[in-house]
Design an enzyme around this catalytic site. Structure first.
Site, mmCIF file in Angstrom:
data_model
loop_
_atom_site.group_PDB
_atom_site.id
_atom_site.type_symbol
_atom_site.label_atom_id
_atom_site.label_comp_id
_atom_site.label_asym_id
_atom_site.label_seq_id
_atom_site.Cartn_x
_atom_site.Cartn_y
_atom_site.Cartn_z
ATOM 1 C CG HIS A 16 -18.669 -2.448 -1.687
ATOM 2 N ND1 HIS A 16 -18.120 -1.826 -0.578
ATOM 3 C CD2 HIS A 16 -19.011 -3.698 -1.258
ATOM 4 C CE1 HIS A 16 -18.125 -2.657 0.453
ATOM 5 N NE2 HIS A 16 -18.675 -3.813 0.063
ATOM 6 C CD GLU A 51 -12.050 -6.177 -0.795
ATOM 7 O OE1 GLU A 51 -11.664 -6.307 0.381
ATOM 8 O OE2 GLU A 51 -12.088 -5.082 -1.371
ATOM 9 C CD GLN A 67 -16.263 -6.163 -0.803
ATOM 10 O OE1 GLN A 67 -17.398 -6.233 -0.356
ATOM 11 N NE2 GLN A 67 -15.233 -5.765 -0.080
ATOM 12 C CG HIS A 96 -22.280 -7.473 0.798
ATOM 13 N ND1 HIS A 96 -21.367 -8.452 0.456
ATOM 14 C CD2 HIS A 96 -21.565 -6.319 0.839
ATOM 15 C CE1 HIS A 96 -20.162 -7.909 0.315
ATOM 16 N NE2 HIS A 96 -20.256 -6.608 0.526
ATOM 17 C CD GLU A 146 -19.573 -4.014 3.702
ATOM 18 O OE1 GLU A 146 -19.773 -4.862 2.795
ATOM 19 O OE2 GLU A 146 -18.488 -3.430 3.847
#
Ligand code: V0V
Ligand code: CO
Length: 158
Positions: A16, A51, A67, A96, A146
């Site tokens: 994501h 989230e 996300q 991210h 991530e």
């Protein structure tokens, strides 16, 4: 394995992209107009985030996930979440890039060996029971990366 070939095993693709938003409902509304579908919502107190995971495209042709993350903590006194700090310092926007890996522990072993720092000593809990860790953006060209290993029951999705 020779050092030249020492790379993360089983990098499966992008899981994501994370976007920091001040207010999750308005962001969901906008991305729904774009044609993404709301797939999952979750509060993650350890990460200080609320989230919403949105998905685009036909599952058969591969999925694209976005996300949305908003600060979980209310404004005011008390420790600010890292996303709240990000919004204050940089404003809303790309936060991210999450790569999916088959085995987060195996992936995590490679990076320190090659001189790249992970933010956590051990994997932490991410969306839908996944395991997550992050590479220090200072070691990653300014991008917060991530690494995510989906829960075993969730391997089929995406
Ligand atoms: C901060 N910096 C970033 C950044 N956030 N660089 C790139 N991308 C970001 N998102 C830079 C910032 O510009 C500073 O650079 C430096 O890091 C320190 O800034 P800071 O404001 O003092 O930042 P801190 O204290 O918030 O620390 C930054 C890190 C922190 C990256 C260490 O945000 C962190 O621990 N992040 C990992 C957890 C996280 O982000 N959770 C939210 C997503 P200069 O000025 O020093 O050059 S949760 C999630 O994705 C979940 C649950 C999931 O997918 O399942
Ligand atoms: Co994420």
């Amino acid at each position: 394995m020779t050092p030249e070939l020492d790379a993360i095993p089983g990098l499966l693709g992008i899981d994501h992209i994370g976007v920091a938003v001040p207010e999750i409902e308005a962001a969901i509304a906008f991305h729904t107009v774009l044609g993404l579908r709301l797939e999952h919502r979750e509060d993650n107190p350890e990460q200080g985030v609320r989230e919403a995971m949105l998905v685009a495209g036909d599952p058969a042709s591969g999925l694209t996930r976005l996300q949305l993350i908003a600060p979980l903590t209310a404004p005011g006194p008390g420790p600010a979440s890292s996303v709240a700090r990000f919004l204050t310092r940089r404003g809303p926007g790309l936060h991210h890039l999450a790569y999916r890996v088959a085995d987060l522990r195996a992936a995590s072993a490679v990076l320190p060996r090659r001189g790249y720092r992970l933010l956590y000593d051990a994997p932490r809990g991410g969306t839908r029971g996944s395991l997550i860790n992050f590479i220090d953006p200072k070691d990653a060209g300014g991008v917060l990366i991530e690494l995510v290993e989906p829960a075993a029951t969730d391997q089929h999705s995406g």
